[in-house]
Structures are given as C-alpha cells and as structure tokens.
Write a protein that holds these residues in place. Structure first.
Motif, PDB file in Angstrom:
ATOM      1  N   GLY A 123       0.807  -1.346   0.064  1.00 35.56           N
ATOM      2  CA  GLY A 123      -0.078   0.134  -0.056  1.00 35.56           C
ATOM      3  C   GLY A 123       0.774   1.122   0.011  1.00 35.56           C
ATOM      4  O   GLY A 123       2.091   1.059  -0.261  1.00 35.56           O
ATOM      5  N   LYS A 124       0.197   2.332   0.252  1.00 33.90           N
ATOM      6  CA  LYS A 124       0.958   3.585  -0.018  1.00 33.90           C
ATOM      7  C   LYS A 124       1.775   4.006   1.606  1.00 33.90           C
ATOM      8  O   LYS A 124       1.278   3.775   2.728  1.00 33.90           O
ATOM      9  CB  LYS A 124       0.060   4.815  -0.054  1.00 33.90           C
ATOM     10  N   SER A 176      12.448   3.899  -2.908  1.00 37.19           N
ATOM     11  CA  SER A 176      11.347   3.356  -3.829  1.00 37.19           C
ATOM     12  C   SER A 176      11.568   2.021  -4.605  1.00 37.19           C
ATOM     13  O   SER A 176      10.876   0.934  -4.359  1.00 37.19           O
ATOM     14  CB  SER A 176      10.711   4.306  -4.808  1.00 37.19           C
ATOM     15  N   ASP A 195       3.726   1.392  -2.253  1.00 38.38           N
ATOM     16  CA  ASP A 195       3.616   2.562  -3.145  1.00 38.38           C
ATOM     17  C   ASP A 195       4.356   3.750  -2.350  1.00 38.38           C
ATOM     18  O   ASP A 195       3.604   4.257  -1.545  1.00 38.38           O
ATOM     19  CB  ASP A 195       2.213   2.568  -3.701  1.00 38.38           C
ATOM     20  N   CYS A 196       5.446   4.153  -2.635  1.00 36.04           N
ATOM     21  CA  CYS A 196       5.933   5.338  -2.029  1.00 36.04           C
ATOM     22  C   CYS A 196       5.659   6.587  -2.671  1.00 36.04           C
ATOM     23  O   CYS A 196       5.693   6.885  -3.829  1.00 36.04           O
ATOM     24  CB  CYS A 196       7.507   5.147  -2.060  1.00 36.04           C
ATOM     25  N   ILE A 197       5.360   7.584  -1.666  1.00 36.41           N
ATOM     26  CA  ILE A 197       5.244   8.983  -2.015  1.00 36.41           C
ATOM     27  C   ILE A 197       6.001   9.893  -1.199  1.00 36.41           C
ATOM     28  O   ILE A 197       6.103   9.502   0.044  1.00 36.41           O
ATOM     29  CB  ILE A 197       3.743   9.344  -1.920  1.00 36.41           C
ATOM     30  N   LEU A 203      -0.829   8.592   7.475  1.00 40.19           N
ATOM     31  CA  LEU A 203      -0.309   7.433   6.684  1.00 40.19           C
ATOM     32  C   LEU A 203       0.769   6.856   7.522  1.00 40.19           C
ATOM     33  O   LEU A 203       1.560   7.521   8.173  1.00 40.19           O
ATOM     34  CB  LEU A 203       0.061   7.567   5.330  1.00 40.19           C
TER      35      LEU A 203
END
Length: 209
Positions: free
Chosen positions: A8-9, A24, A33-35, A69
């Motif tokens: 997931g994020k 990443s 999922d990296c942000i 998050l």
C-alpha cells in the motif's frame, strides 16, 4: 516482528528526489507505493536530535501525524574517523550554503571540500577511513514506531569521481572496491550500501514471513 506496514501507500519523509528514488526501488518488490513528504507538501521538521536514530524518529513521526499514513524516514550520514566522527548528524548541514555562498540550498561539492580540507589540514598521513550510517524509522499515525540501523565502511578519496550517486557518494570508496559510490551502478550500490544494510533488516522484520 513489529507491526507490519504491508503493501500500500507509504510516506517517505524526505524532500530529496534521489533518496526517494533509491528507497522506492528497494521497496518496489513488496508492493509498497512510495510517495514523498515533499510531494504531499508536508513541512520538514527541525532535526534537533543528537543521533541518527533521534532525527529519523522526529521525521517519521512528523510525516505520519501530518499525513495520517504510515511513514518511513531515513537519517543517514558520513562519519570520518580522523574527524572524530564528523560530519555525522550534521552531514547535510555541511552542504548548506551560507548567505555569502550563493542562493539558498545545498552544495554537496562544497561539503565534500570541507571534509577534504579538514583532512589535509591534519597532514598527508592522516587516515582516510570513514563509514556511512543509515537509520530507518517507521512510524504509524497512532505513535507506534520501529527502528532499523545499517552501515558500510570504506575510505575517502579526492578528487570526487562519478555522477551516479548523490551527497558524498563521489568521494566514498566502499571497503573492498576501487570505485566510489557515484561510479557504481545504482542497482549494485543498492545491494552493498548502508541503506541496503538497514533495509535488509527492515525487510527481514516486515516482510520475512
């Protein structure tokens, strides 16, 4: 095992594009999922800790609280034995331009030059052994945390060589190699770096089962 982040994020608590890309790539095989905190517009907290662990936790908790998050922060740096472990937690600060050194920002060539200048001032026979350290801190919005540490030993060289890395990579030759981190293909560097060592510990704990 500590609490699992799962797929997931995941917020990477950095505004550094090079660091985001490297992290990443290391997490991609696990469906994460990296942000970046930068992409989310999150402010950078003051790194007031006296150690890599303390600073990594400050950044991870700040990003987790601001985003809601799970967040991962990396605090890493170069320790030079002959300089009593400096620049250490001030690794990035040494690249910060003063008001008389141009536009605000970081100048890594200048930072590398500071290290080299201090070594040369100690004499030609000064040992040039150094190590890169990395602490990865995970933080959940409810305050839970986990810490993973890694390091890689090597020696410093001058002048800087290579254009594949970032930070102090062009002057750091890992033990057993004759190329700097900035001359080694990124995929190979990922397998031997201080960050790779810390990530191996994170992966074993988070994705080992």
């Amino acid at each position: 095992m500590t609490r699992a982040i799962g797929a997931g994020k995941l917020v990477i608590a950095t505004h550094n594009a090079g660091k985001l890309k490297e992290i990443s790539a290391l997490l991609a095989p696990f469906g994460v999922d990296c942000i970046s905190a930068g992409a989310l517009g999150l402010p950078e907290p003051a790194e007031t800790g006296a150690s890599f662990v303390a600073n990594a936790l400050i950044k991870a908790h700040a990003a987790a609280q601001a985003s809601g998050l799970v967040a991962l922060a990396d605090d890493s740096g170069l320790s030079v034995a002959a300089l009593d472990g400096r620049p250490g937690v001030y690794t990035a600060d040494w690249a910060g331009r003063q008001w008389f050194e141009g536009e605000p920002g970081r100048d890594w060539f200048m930072a590398m030059g500071k290290v080299e200048g201090m070594l040369q001032a100690k004499g030609a026979d000064t040992p040039r052994n150094a190590s890169f350290h990395c602490v990865l801190a995970l933080a959940w919005p409810d305050g839970e945390e986990a810490v993973y540490e890694g390091q890689v030993a090597g020696n410093l060289t001058w002048p800087p060589r290579g254009a594949l890395g970032f930070g102090y990579d062009p002057v750091f030759v890992p033990q057993g190699r004759d190329q700097t981190f900035a001359e080694i293909d990124p995929s190979e560097k990922h397998s031997i770096s201080h960050r790779a060592d810390a990530f191996a510990r994170l992966v074993a704990d988070q994705f080992g089962n």
